[in-house]
Design a protein around this motif. Structure first.
Motif, PDB file in Angstrom:
ATOM      1  N   ILE A  16       0.851  -1.187   0.000  1.00 20.61           N
ATOM      2  CA  ILE A  16       0.000   0.000   0.000  1.00 20.61           C
ATOM      3  C   ILE A  16       0.889   1.240   0.000  1.00 20.61           C
ATOM      4  O   ILE A  16       2.098   1.162   0.225  1.00 20.61           O
ATOM      5  CB  ILE A  16      -0.954   0.034   1.218  1.00 20.61           C
ATOM      6  CG1 ILE A  16      -0.163  -0.020   2.530  1.00 20.61           C
ATOM      7  CG2 ILE A  16      -1.964  -1.081   1.148  1.00 20.61           C
ATOM      8  CD1 ILE A  16      -1.037   0.075   3.757  1.00 20.61           C
ATOM      9  N   ILE A  17       0.285   2.373  -0.285  1.00 23.40           N
ATOM     10  CA  ILE A  17       0.996   3.650  -0.262  1.00 23.40           C
ATOM     11  C   ILE A  17       0.311   4.561   0.742  1.00 23.40           C
ATOM     12  O   ILE A  17      -0.927   4.634   0.806  1.00 23.40           O
ATOM     13  CB  ILE A  17       1.031   4.316  -1.663  1.00 23.40           C
ATOM     14  CG1 ILE A  17       1.796   5.645  -1.614  1.00 23.40           C
ATOM     15  CG2 ILE A  17      -0.363   4.523  -2.221  1.00 23.40           C
ATOM     16  CD1 ILE A  17       2.027   6.279  -2.981  1.00 23.40           C
ATOM     17  N   ILE A  18       1.105   5.230   1.564  1.00 24.64           N
ATOM     18  CA  ILE A  18       0.603   6.239   2.492  1.00 24.64           C
ATOM     19  C   ILE A  18       1.519   7.450   2.361  1.00 24.64           C
ATOM     20  O   ILE A  18       2.745   7.329   2.474  1.00 24.64           O
ATOM     21  CB  ILE A  18       0.600   5.736   3.946  1.00 24.64           C
ATOM     22  CG1 ILE A  18      -0.368   4.552   4.087  1.00 24.64           C
ATOM     23  CG2 ILE A  18       0.209   6.860   4.904  1.00 24.64           C
ATOM     24  CD1 ILE A  18      -0.350   3.909   5.465  1.00 24.64           C
ATOM     25  N   GLY A  19       0.956   8.600   2.092  1.00 22.18           N
ATOM     26  CA  GLY A  19       1.779   9.788   1.926  1.00 22.18           C
ATOM     27  C   GLY A  19       0.987  11.048   2.179  1.00 22.18           C
ATOM     28  O   GLY A  19      -0.203  11.010   2.508  1.00 22.18           O
ATOM     29  N   PHE A  20       1.639  12.175   2.024  1.00 21.93           N
ATOM     30  CA  PHE A  20       0.922  13.445   2.104  1.00 21.93           C
ATOM     31  C   PHE A  20       1.550  14.460   1.167  1.00 21.93           C
ATOM     32  O   PHE A  20       2.726  14.365   0.804  1.00 21.93           O
ATOM     33  CB  PHE A  20       0.865  13.991   3.541  1.00 21.93           C
ATOM     34  CG  PHE A  20       2.180  14.442   4.123  1.00 21.93           C
ATOM     35  CD1 PHE A  20       2.712  15.695   3.831  1.00 21.93           C
ATOM     36  CD2 PHE A  20       2.878  13.625   5.002  1.00 21.93           C
ATOM     37  CE1 PHE A  20       3.913  16.111   4.376  1.00 21.93           C
ATOM     38  CE2 PHE A  20       4.079  14.034   5.563  1.00 21.93           C
ATOM     39  CZ  PHE A  20       4.599  15.279   5.245  1.00 21.93           C
ATOM     40  N   LYS A  21       0.727  15.408   0.769  1.00 18.87           N
ATOM     41  CA  LYS A  21       1.174  16.519  -0.066  1.00 18.87           C
ATOM     42  C   LYS A  21       0.525  17.791   0.469  1.00 18.87           C
ATOM     43  O   LYS A  21      -0.629  17.767   0.882  1.00 18.87           O
ATOM     44  CB  LYS A  21       0.773  16.312  -1.524  1.00 18.87           C
ATOM     45  CG  LYS A  21       1.168  17.481  -2.435  1.00 18.87           C
ATOM     46  CD  LYS A  21       0.633  17.316  -3.844  1.00 18.87           C
ATOM     47  CE  LYS A  21       1.004  18.509  -4.713  1.00 18.87           C
ATOM     48  NZ  LYS A  21       0.464  18.397  -6.078  1.00 18.87           N
ATOM     49  N   ARG A  22       1.262  18.880   0.448  1.00 20.20           N
ATOM     50  CA  ARG A  22       0.742  20.138   0.966  1.00 20.20           C
ATOM     51  C   ARG A  22      -0.052  20.844  -0.138  1.00 20.20           C
ATOM     52  O   ARG A  22       0.497  21.220  -1.173  1.00 20.20           O
ATOM     53  CB  ARG A  22       1.896  21.009   1.458  1.00 20.20           C
ATOM     54  CG  ARG A  22       1.547  21.914   2.618  1.00 20.20           C
ATOM     55  CD  ARG A  22       2.794  22.395   3.305  1.00 20.20           C
ATOM     56  NE  ARG A  22       3.474  21.319   3.996  1.00 20.20           N
ATOM     57  CZ  ARG A  22       3.136  20.875   5.208  1.00 20.20           C
ATOM     58  NH1 ARG A  22       2.126  21.418   5.839  1.00 20.20           N
ATOM     59  NH2 ARG A  22       3.803  19.901   5.778  1.00 20.20           N
ATOM     60  N   ASP A  23      -1.340  21.014   0.105  1.00 19.18           N
ATOM     61  CA  ASP A  23      -2.197  21.664  -0.881  1.00 19.18           C
ATOM     62  C   ASP A  23      -2.143  23.178  -0.703  1.00 19.18           C
ATOM     63  O   ASP A  23      -2.007  23.685   0.413  1.00 19.18           O
ATOM     64  CB  ASP A  23      -3.636  21.179  -0.716  1.00 19.18           C
ATOM     65  CG  ASP A  23      -4.577  21.841  -1.697  1.00 19.18           C
ATOM     66  OD1 ASP A  23      -4.534  21.492  -2.889  1.00 19.18           O
ATOM     67  OD2 ASP A  23      -5.351  22.737  -1.273  1.00 19.18           O
ATOM     68  N   ALA A  24      -2.268  23.893  -1.829  1.00 17.22           N
ATOM     69  CA  ALA A  24      -2.159  25.350  -1.796  1.00 17.22           C
ATOM     70  C   ALA A  24      -3.252  26.001  -0.968  1.00 17.22           C
ATOM     71  O   ALA A  24      -3.036  27.044  -0.350  1.00 17.22           O
ATOM     72  CB  ALA A  24      -2.201  25.898  -3.227  1.00 17.22           C
ATOM     73  N   ARG A  25      -4.443  25.408  -0.951  1.00 12.88           N
ATOM     74  CA  ARG A  25      -5.571  26.018  -0.249  1.00 12.88           C
ATOM     75  C   ARG A  25      -5.763  25.477   1.167  1.00 12.88           C
ATOM     76  O   ARG A  25      -6.057  26.219   2.094  1.00 12.88           O
ATOM     77  CB  ARG A  25      -6.872  25.782  -1.035  1.00 12.88           C
ATOM     78  CG  ARG A  25      -6.946  26.451  -2.390  1.00 12.88           C
ATOM     79  CD  ARG A  25      -7.008  27.970  -2.256  1.00 12.88           C
ATOM     80  NE  ARG A  25      -7.365  28.608  -3.506  1.00 12.88           N
ATOM     81  CZ  ARG A  25      -6.507  28.950  -4.453  1.00 12.88           C
ATOM     82  NH1 ARG A  25      -5.243  28.653  -4.323  1.00 12.88           N
ATOM     83  NH2 ARG A  25      -6.904  29.575  -5.540  1.00 12.88           N
ATOM     84  N   PHE A  26      -5.626  24.185   1.335  1.00 12.22           N
ATOM     85  CA  PHE A  26      -6.067  23.542   2.574  1.00 12.22           C
ATOM     86  C   PHE A  26      -4.947  22.988   3.438  1.00 12.22           C
ATOM     87  O   PHE A  26      -5.210  22.481   4.525  1.00 12.22           O
ATOM     88  CB  PHE A  26      -7.032  22.403   2.234  1.00 12.22           C
ATOM     89  CG  PHE A  26      -8.294  22.865   1.581  1.00 12.22           C
ATOM     90  CD1 PHE A  26      -9.301  23.448   2.321  1.00 12.22           C
ATOM     91  CD2 PHE A  26      -8.474  22.725   0.211  1.00 12.22           C
ATOM     92  CE1 PHE A  26     -10.469  23.883   1.721  1.00 12.22           C
ATOM     93  CE2 PHE A  26      -9.634  23.151  -0.402  1.00 12.22           C
ATOM     94  CZ  PHE A  26     -10.636  23.740   0.355  1.00 12.22           C
ATOM     95  N   GLY A  27      -3.702  23.052   2.992  1.00 12.37           N
ATOM     96  CA  GLY A  27      -2.624  22.500   3.788  1.00 12.37           C
ATOM     97  C   GLY A  27      -2.384  21.036   3.477  1.00 12.37           C
ATOM     98  O   GLY A  27      -2.720  20.547   2.396  1.00 12.37           O
TER      99      GLY A  27
END
Length: 731
Positions: free
Chosen positions: A590-601
């Motif tokens: 599986i994949i678990i990650g995060f990305k910082r969105d311009a609007r919501f963090g």
């Protein structure tokens, strides 16, 4: 964050100045004044025009200085270049709120944007709530207020509507009148110089005249503020939004799987799910679903009954019900016996109830009443068309006059065109939604049922995990010192350990002999992975070899991997290979990650991992911080969930272990704004736990503000402040 203190002056003013009121019929300044008078506004109205005289029977003030102080609301319809001067004069009166109808601002280019910024500074300095500029205006039917320049007035109703697009506003305005749909408030946001969607959302949530909130959005100004306002609003009443821009066209490509998967629209999708906003995909459903909420109670369960005189459409409605997550109610023996007494012998009685085309209007109305009284029926759809023996107008009259008041939602669908229009009007006037086809009616019922479930859910509980922040800072600082914006697996070991992420034990070997020695210490079969800051995706260079069980194979594989990497990635620094223990058999990637969105963090994603993750794009996502319900739903939302739950005798993976990793990644994203993206791929999950087998971290450049996505520009008016700027600073 609080509402603008003068937001109520937009909706319930006692005094209004129409600046740019025109003597000429057909001019915007004349139409606005005429609409205000026709609406029956009971407060003071001050038309302002240098020519003086009178307009539509009202005396005209020649300048703003003649307006009695204080002024609740000014409506400006004058050339854009004159707006800043007018705003300064209004500020001296003083004026609490303003609606700027005029266009010619940031939508026109650099000069217009400068004018808009000037308005913003004036409004912020003098605490004026400004709607617009470049907007259609505002109407509040409860307060007899119509400050739009459209023809006619909106009908009175309980739908609060707002739109970022003036053209969309105008189209919906006209369409709603034709469909006999009424509004409590009707708001055109325009360029959102001060008042934005969060303000309107919060105001309508507290407005007793508004039962359901409907909106059209293209973007959100301040994501975190919007989330807080939406979370509160949806606990009070349904919020239905059509968000444009679902596709990834024009999105910047990212170097990681997470970045490629986590597009901007997914952040909106996550925001809507976490706050309970109902997102629709088309204009038909926007008001089709709103009509249901505006006129009917929420279903008490998923059981739907279909009563029809048209067999084929009844089957279509049955299919649509199942696809929407509803269940056909199993009618009781008492209900079936009662139906037998009133319907022809060939009628189908077991739901859908097909009364057949020969049934008269009284029998259809009686069947509706009988079915509604069945305890297993939580909602009902009457699906009818005109036949040789029945008329839809007569059906509508009978049903609306005899329907029981059992507190259950009733929806109708009349098949046909002009022949059913009168019947449709009868239903709508009686507060019973009527649709041209069964599918939109079913979607409305299913949405209302999901809303009833969501309202019963407790408020989300957030989870924070223990971590060693000092150790994590050292790992990031070390990468920075080496001028690395990307931390690959061997560089991220300190970060993994700082957050106590479960990992397969791995050590860096710089020579083949060292690899053999490490493998012996680890025991059992091992994997070799290329270790290079310049090689992100190891499989691209065949940089991973699994299940090595002898010193000879380890030496050979080490030489193969490193030499191939040097050949394919010229100039890359090859640190050696990671020697790693093998995961348990039958582990699932599986994949678990995060990305910082311009609007919501930061936005956390979850899905099946491995090399095909971008091909299938079977992922779920939520915005950090995650709650218990978030991680539960994320795991179960993906289409591949049955693989994790166990197929053909396989044991299910340990879901709590996956949840732990999701929580930890959410916490890491909140702890370190300088981490732009991070992903654990693959995470190897099995029946007794889960291990992070690989990790990559992308850092923001030192020149870029921490916490901002690469594509994020400064706040539209406050330089150096990203989209997450607190609204207080903006005001």
């Amino acid at each position: 964050m609080p509402l603008h203190p003068h937001i109520t002056s937009l909706f319930t003013p006692q005094s209004i100045a129409v600046v740019g009121a025109s003597h000429a019929a057909g001019k915007i300044g004349n139409i606005i004044l005429d609409n205000l008078i026709r609406a029956g506004f009971s407060g003071k109205i001050f038309p302002v025009n240098p020519a003086g005289g009178s307009i539509l029977g009202l005396p005209v003030l020649c300048n703003l200085a003649q307006i009695p102080a204080p002024l609740d609301l000014a409506v400006l319809s004058i050339p854009a270049e004159k707006i800043p001067v007018a705003m300064r004069e209004l500020a001296t009166i003083p004026t609490r709120a303003a609606i700027i109808i005029s266009a010619g601002f940031k939508e026109t280019g650099k000069a217009g944007a400068a004018l808009e910024r000037e308005i913003y500074e004036i409004a912020r300095q003098h605490n004026i709530a400004v709607l617009g500029p470049n907007c259609l205006g505002l109407a509040n039917t409860t307060h007899r207020l119509n400050l739009t320049f459209t023809e006619g007035a909106p009908l009175v109703g309980n739908i609060g509507f707002f739109s970022q697009s003036g053209a969309f506003c105008a189209a919906m305005y006209d369409w709603a009148r034709q469909q006999n749909i009424g509004f409590s408030s009707f708001v055109s946001l325009g360029n959102k110089v001060i008042v934005d969607e969060s303000d309107i959302l919060a105001y309508l949530a507290d407005d007793p005249a508004t039962k359901v909130i409907v909106g059209y959005l293209e973007s959100v100004e301040c994501g975190q503020r919007f989330l807080r306002m939406a979370q509160r609003a949806t606990r009070q009443k349904p919020v239905i939004l059509l968000k444009a821009g679902r596709t990834a066209a024009g999105a910047r490509a990212a170097s990681s799987h997470t970045g490629a998967l986590a597009g901007a629209d997914l952040a909106y999708e996550a925001a809507f799910k976490q706050t309970g906003i109902i997102r629709v995909g088309n204009m038909e459903d926007l008001f089709g679903i709103a009509q249901g909420f505006a006129s009917q109670p929420l279903p008490g369960g998923p059981g739907i009954a279909i009563v029809t005189n048209a067999g084929g459409p009844g089957i279509v409605a049955t299919d649509a019900s199942e696809e929407a997550g509803l269940t056909l109610a199993r009618l009781s023996s008492q209900t079936i016996a009662a139906l037998k007494e009133i319907l022809p012998p060939f009628a189908a009685l077991y739901n859908p109830v097909d009364v057949i085309g020969d049934s008269k209007e009284d029998a259809i109305a009686a069947a509706v009443n009988i079915v509604l009284q069945d305890p297993s029926v939580h909602s009902l759809l009457l699906l009818a068309g005109s036949t040789a023996r029945t008329c839809t107008t007569a059906i509508a009259s009978r049903v609306t006059s005899t329907i029981n008041t059992l507190g259950k939602p009733v929806f109708t669908c009349l098949l046909g065109g002009e022949s059913v229009e009168q019947g449709r009007r009868i239903f709508v006037d009686a507060g019973i939604p009527c649709y041209p086809f069964p599918e939109p009616a079913i979607r409305a019922i299913a949405t209302m049922y999901r809303q009833s479930q969501w309202k019963d859910n407790p408020m989300p509980v957030e989870i924070a995990y223990r971590r060693d922040l000092s150790r994590a800072r050292v790992a990031i600082a070390t990468a920075r010192a080496e001028n690395c914006l990307e931390m690959v697996e061997f560089q991220a070991q300190g970060l993994l350990k700082a957050y106590e992420l479960p990992v397969l034990e791995a050590r860096l070997a710089r020579t083949s002999d060292e690899a053999v020695s490490i493998a012996k210490q680890l025991g059992g079969n091992v994997a070799l992975k290329i270790a290079s800051p310049q090689i992100s995706h190891k499989t691209d260079v065949q940089g991973v070899v699994l299940n090595l069980d002898s010193p000879e194979k380890i030496r050979e594989s080490f030489q193969d991997i490193t030499s191939r990497a040097l050949r394919l990635c010229k100039g890359a620094y090859i640190a050696g290979c990671l020697v790693q223990t093998m995961a348990p058999k039958h582990s699932r990637e599986i994949i678990i990650g995060f990305k910082r969105d311009a609007r919501f963090g930061p936005m956390v994603i979850f899905g099946l991992g491995g090399i095909h993750v971008e091909t299938f794009k079977d992922i779920s996502c939520r915005l950090a911080p995650l709650s218990l319900s978030d991680v539960h739903d994320m795991i179960r939302e993906i289409k591949a969930f049955p693989i994790l739950a166990g197929l053909r005798g396989e044991a299910p993976v340990k879901f709590t272990a996956i949840e732990d990793i999701l929580f930890i990644m959410s916490q890491m994203a909140l702890d370190f704004p300088e981490i732009q993206e991070a992903e654990c791929n693959p995470v190897l999950a099995y029946e007794n736990g889960a291990f992070v087998a690989d990790m990559r971290v992308l850092l923001t450049p030192l020149s870029q503000p921490a916490g901002a996505a690469p594509e994020t520009s400064a706040h539209k008016y406050d330089e150096g402040q990203g989209e997450g700027t607190p609204k207080e600073l903006k005001e």
